[in-house]
Design a protein around this motif. Structure first.
Motif, PDB file in Angstrom:
ATOM      1  N   TYR A   1      -5.972 -38.214  30.755  1.00 16.53           N
ATOM      2  CA  TYR A   1      -4.860 -37.853  30.164  1.00 16.53           C
ATOM      3  C   TYR A   1      -3.792 -36.977  29.211  1.00 16.53           C
ATOM      4  CZ  TYR A   1      -1.572 -39.741  26.978  1.00 16.53           C
ATOM      5  OH  TYR A   1      -0.158 -39.667  25.586  1.00 16.53           O
ATOM      6  N   ALA A   2      -4.705 -36.230  29.475  1.00 17.30           N
ATOM      7  CA  ALA A   2      -3.729 -34.692  28.536  1.00 17.30           C
ATOM      8  C   ALA A   2      -3.018 -34.020  30.362  1.00 17.30           C
ATOM      9  CB  ALA A   2      -4.702 -33.654  27.794  1.00 17.30           C
ATOM     10  N   VAL A   3      -3.932 -34.047  31.099  1.00 20.47           N
ATOM     11  CA  VAL A   3      -3.899 -33.088  32.140  1.00 20.47           C
ATOM     12  C   VAL A   3      -2.385 -33.651  33.034  1.00 20.47           C
ATOM     13  CG1 VAL A   3      -4.081 -32.634  34.269  1.00 20.47           C
ATOM     14  CG2 VAL A   3      -6.133 -32.111  32.987  1.00 20.47           C
TER      15      VAL A   3
ATOM     16  N   LEU B   1       3.142 -34.578  34.149  1.00 19.85           N
ATOM     17  CA  LEU B   1       4.422 -35.204  34.223  1.00 19.85           C
ATOM     18  C   LEU B   1       5.877 -34.529  33.676  1.00 19.85           C
ATOM     19  CD1 LEU B   1       5.789 -37.831  35.011  1.00 19.85           C
ATOM     20  CD2 LEU B   1       5.062 -38.498  32.884  1.00 19.85           C
ATOM     21  N   LEU B   2       5.094 -33.975  32.430  1.00 19.05           N
ATOM     22  CA  LEU B   2       6.169 -33.285  31.451  1.00 19.05           C
ATOM     23  C   LEU B   2       6.832 -32.279  32.607  1.00 19.05           C
ATOM     24  CD1 LEU B   2       7.844 -33.387  29.085  1.00 19.05           C
ATOM     25  CD2 LEU B   2       5.242 -31.471  27.822  1.00 19.05           C
ATOM     26  N   LEU B   3       6.053 -31.365  32.968  1.00 20.16           N
ATOM     27  CA  LEU B   3       6.141 -30.146  33.873  1.00 20.16           C
ATOM     28  C   LEU B   3       6.752 -30.305  35.262  1.00 20.16           C
ATOM     29  CD1 LEU B   3       3.136 -28.289  32.800  1.00 20.16           C
ATOM     30  CD2 LEU B   3       4.853 -27.763  31.606  1.00 20.16           C
ATOM     31  N   ARG B   4       7.046 -31.492  35.031  1.00 20.49           N
ATOM     32  CA  ARG B   4       7.254 -31.843  36.592  1.00 20.49           C
ATOM     33  C   ARG B   4       8.834 -32.320  36.897  1.00 20.49           C
ATOM     34  NH1 ARG B   4       3.714 -31.338  41.290  1.00 20.49           N
ATOM     35  NH2 ARG B   4       1.673 -30.314  40.890  1.00 20.49           N
TER      36      ARG B   4
ATOM     37  N   THR C   1      12.261 -42.674  33.194  1.00 21.72           N
ATOM     38  CA  THR C   1      11.691 -44.052  32.100  1.00 21.72           C
ATOM     39  C   THR C   1      10.124 -42.803  32.361  1.00 21.72           C
ATOM     40  OG1 THR C   1      11.692 -45.769  32.892  1.00 21.72           O
ATOM     41  CG2 THR C   1      13.502 -45.377  31.619  1.00 21.72           C
ATOM     42  N   SER C   2       9.930 -42.055  33.019  1.00 26.71           N
ATOM     43  CA  SER C   2       8.003 -42.161  33.408  1.00 26.71           C
ATOM     44  C   SER C   2       7.571 -41.526  31.830  1.00 26.71           C
ATOM     45  CB  SER C   2       8.325 -41.269  34.681  1.00 26.71           C
ATOM     46  OG  SER C   2       9.316 -41.043  35.702  1.00 26.71           O
ATOM     47  N   THR C   3       6.039 -42.456  32.638  1.00 22.81           N
ATOM     48  CA  THR C   3       5.383 -42.253  31.137  1.00 22.81           C
ATOM     49  C   THR C   3       4.169 -42.599  31.540  1.00 22.81           C
ATOM     50  OG1 THR C   3       4.888 -41.860  28.779  1.00 22.81           O
ATOM     51  CG2 THR C   3       5.501 -44.297  29.854  1.00 22.81           C
ATOM     52  N   ILE C   4       3.228 -41.522  30.942  1.00 15.88           N
ATOM     53  CA  ILE C   4       1.396 -42.098  30.820  1.00 15.88           C
ATOM     54  C   ILE C   4       1.396 -41.943  29.694  1.00 15.88           C
ATOM     55  CG2 ILE C   4      -0.419 -40.310  31.230  1.00 15.88           C
ATOM     56  CD1 ILE C   4       0.571 -40.814  34.173  1.00 15.88           C
ATOM     57  N   LYS C   5       0.033 -43.492  29.716  1.00 17.26           N
ATOM     58  CA  LYS C   5      -0.344 -43.574  28.218  1.00 17.26           C
ATOM     59  C   LYS C   5      -1.510 -43.846  28.065  1.00 17.26           C
ATOM     60  CE  LYS C   5       3.756 -46.247  27.040  1.00 17.26           C
ATOM     61  NZ  LYS C   5       4.270 -48.212  26.899  1.00 17.26           N
ATOM     62  N   PHE C   6      -1.955 -42.987  27.110  1.00 20.50           N
ATOM     63  CA  PHE C   6      -3.233 -43.500  26.941  1.00 20.50           C
ATOM     64  C   PHE C   6      -4.073 -44.855  26.366  1.00 20.50           C
ATOM     65  CE2 PHE C   6      -7.060 -42.227  24.181  1.00 20.50           C
ATOM     66  CZ  PHE C   6      -8.217 -41.982  25.294  1.00 20.50           C
ATOM     67  N   GLY C   7      -5.275 -45.368  26.777  1.00 17.57           N
ATOM     68  CA  GLY C   7      -5.763 -46.856  26.526  1.00 17.57           C
ATOM     69  C   GLY C   7      -6.933 -47.351  27.654  1.00 17.57           C
ATOM     70  N   ASP C   8      -7.687 -47.885  27.033  1.00 15.06           N
ATOM     71  CA  ASP C   8      -8.405 -49.091  28.443  1.00 15.06           C
ATOM     72  C   ASP C   8      -8.006 -49.720  28.653  1.00 15.06           C
ATOM     73  OD1 ASP C   8     -10.657 -50.128  29.455  1.00 15.06           O
ATOM     74  OD2 ASP C   8     -11.988 -49.611  27.292  1.00 15.06           O
ATOM     75  N   THR C   9      -7.554 -49.255  30.050  1.00 20.48           N
ATOM     76  CA  THR C   9      -7.363 -50.633  30.617  1.00 20.48           C
ATOM     77  C   THR C   9      -7.800 -51.869  31.026  1.00 20.48           C
ATOM     78  OG1 THR C   9      -6.672 -49.072  32.687  1.00 20.48           O
ATOM     79  CG2 THR C   9      -6.222 -50.812  33.338  1.00 20.48           C
ATOM     80  N   LEU C  10      -8.490 -51.771  30.555  1.00 15.30           N
ATOM     81  CA  LEU C  10      -9.170 -53.905  30.658  1.00 15.30           C
ATOM     82  C   LEU C  10      -9.241 -54.514  29.378  1.00 15.30           C
ATOM     83  CD1 LEU C  10     -12.074 -52.607  32.413  1.00 15.30           C
ATOM     84  CD2 LEU C  10     -10.374 -53.480  33.495  1.00 15.30           C
ATOM     85  N   ILE C  11      -8.991 -53.610  28.390  1.00 13.72           N
ATOM     86  CA  ILE C  11      -8.853 -54.618  27.082  1.00 13.72           C
ATOM     87  C   ILE C  11      -7.376 -53.875  25.955  1.00 13.72           C
ATOM     88  CG2 ILE C  11     -10.930 -54.840  26.848  1.00 13.72           C
ATOM     89  CD1 ILE C  11     -11.220 -52.848  24.712  1.00 13.72           C
ATOM     90  N   ASP C  12      -6.988 -52.838  26.545  1.00 10.65           N
ATOM     91  CA  ASP C  12      -5.598 -51.881  26.268  1.00 10.65           C
ATOM     92  C   ASP C  12      -4.706 -52.019  26.307  1.00 10.65           C
ATOM     93  OD1 ASP C  12      -3.695 -51.019  23.957  1.00 10.65           O
ATOM     94  OD2 ASP C  12      -5.024 -49.085  23.747  1.00 10.65           O
ATOM     95  N   ASP C  13      -4.091 -52.929  27.624  1.00 11.68           N
ATOM     96  CA  ASP C  13      -3.119 -53.206  29.056  1.00 11.68           C
ATOM     97  C   ASP C  13      -1.746 -52.394  28.431  1.00 11.68           C
ATOM     98  OD1 ASP C  13      -1.072 -52.986  30.746  1.00 11.68           O
ATOM     99  OD2 ASP C  13      -1.258 -55.324  31.130  1.00 11.68           O
ATOM    100  N   GLN C  14      -1.185 -51.142  28.428  1.00  6.67           N
ATOM    101  CA  GLN C  14      -0.416 -50.540  27.713  1.00  6.67           C
ATOM    102  C   GLN C  14       1.272 -50.920  28.813  1.00  6.67           C
ATOM    103  OE1 GLN C  14      -0.280 -47.685  24.951  1.00  6.67           O
ATOM    104  NE2 GLN C  14      -1.814 -48.973  24.358  1.00  6.67           N
ATOM    105  N   PHE C  15       0.789 -51.457  29.512  1.00  4.34           N
ATOM    106  CA  PHE C  15       2.137 -52.116  30.180  1.00  4.34           C
ATOM    107  C   PHE C  15       2.068 -53.568  30.355  1.00  4.34           C
ATOM    108  CE2 PHE C  15       1.571 -47.801  31.555  1.00  4.34           C
ATOM    109  CZ  PHE C  15       2.395 -47.460  31.276  1.00  4.34           C
ATOM    110  N   GLU C  16       1.622 -54.207  29.262  1.00  2.00           N
ATOM    111  CA  GLU C  16       1.231 -55.599  29.215  1.00  2.00           C
ATOM    112  C   GLU C  16       3.261 -56.591  29.678  1.00  2.00           C
ATOM    113  OE1 GLU C  16      -0.379 -59.949  26.933  1.00  2.00           O
ATOM    114  OE2 GLU C  16      -0.411 -57.082  25.801  1.00  2.00           O
ATOM    115  N   GLY C  17       2.298 -57.281  30.842  1.00  3.84           N
ATOM    116  CA  GLY C  17       3.998 -58.203  30.987  1.00  3.84           C
ATOM    117  C   GLY C  17       5.341 -57.181  32.161  1.00  3.84           C
ATOM    118  N   GLU C  18       4.494 -56.113  32.144  1.00  4.00           N
ATOM    119  CA  GLU C  18       5.297 -55.842  32.904  1.00  4.00           C
ATOM    120  C   GLU C  18       5.336 -55.180  34.957  1.00  4.00           C
ATOM    121  OE1 GLU C  18       7.864 -52.969  32.560  1.00  4.00           O
ATOM    122  OE2 GLU C  18       7.648 -53.235  29.970  1.00  4.00           O
ATOM    123  N   ARG C  19       6.056 -55.117  35.521  1.00  2.00           N
ATOM    124  CA  ARG C  19       5.882 -55.527  37.115  1.00  2.00           C
ATOM    125  C   ARG C  19       6.309 -54.095  37.606  1.00  2.00           C
ATOM    126  NH1 ARG C  19       3.590 -59.277  35.339  1.00  2.00           N
ATOM    127  NH2 ARG C  19       3.816 -61.077  35.774  1.00  2.00           N
TER     128      ARG C  19
END
Length: 221
Positions: free
Chosen positions: A39-41, A46-49, A57-75
């Protein structure tokens, strides 16, 4: 793009390739990773590039995809993932099974749940649940994903098993476009065979009702 796993290199290289081959395209990338180092890398890359003058609005988020969906409802339009091979999902089992039983096809894991010692097919279902619909009237063109698997999702589980039901769901909906057998030793310190599954809800007419199998094991230099 929602890589969900192995976000660093895959996300950066995908964006670089798209920019080189799609002049003028507006690219927004989104990723999630549960491994703190990855995640940190990915987030710092992304920040450097990213050009500070761009209004991305690009972003990287931290979390367990299976139980902590950080993009719920997104397509999303395109997806990339390299989920861990043969890693169990015991820690997430209770919540995943609950979502499967409670929400069914309205949730992310409606097709079924694989054996608890390998959660790779859960990531495939997670991404399919975020497919954009195909509706020309609304300028919606559907989605396509590429996911890196070992041989397990292809072969494990007999008829009626969770793995079998997930494969059946993908094929009966005519979403499986191609499976590519990749050269060996693509991953350091292992000769494990890998396969790229291409899954989409926008097959070309000539591909409908068909699955292309590509043996690319000797195509390397």
């Amino acid at each position: 793009l929602d890589p969900t796993c192995g976000t660093g290199g895959m996300l950066s290289e995908a964006r670089k390739y798209l920019r080189e081959h799609s002049f003028g395209a507006k690219l927004y990338v989104y990723g999630q990773d549960f491994n703190p180092r990855s995640y940190a890398v990915a987030a710092s890359d992304l920040l450097l590039r990213t050009d500070p003058n761009e209004t991305e609005t690009s972003t990287i988020k931290f979390g367990d995809t299976l139980i902590d969906d950080q993009f719920e409802g997104e397509r999303f339009d395109y997806f990339l993932a390299n989920p861990p091979f043969g890693v169990d999902w015991k820690r997430q089992q209770k919540q995943v099974v609950l979502e499967h039983e409670k929400k069914g096809k309205d949730g992310r894991f409606g097709a079924g749940t694989p054996r608890v010692n390998d959660g790779a097919l859960l990531f495939l279902q997670h991404m399919v649940s975020k497919f954009e619909e195909v509706d020309p009237a609304k300028s919606l063109d559907g989605s396509r994903l590429a996911i890196v698997f070992n041989g397990s999702p292809l072969f494990t589980g007999g008829a009626g098993s969770g793995e079998s039901e997930i494969r059946k769901w993908i094929i009966e909906n005519d979403w499986l476009e191609a499976i590519v057998a990749m050269p060996e030793q693509l991953f350091y310190n292992t000769g494990i065979g890998t396969y790229v599954w291409i899954v989409t809800n926008r097959k070309e007419p000539r591909r409908k009702g068909k699955v292309q199998l590509i043996d690319a094991r000797e195509r390397w230099q």
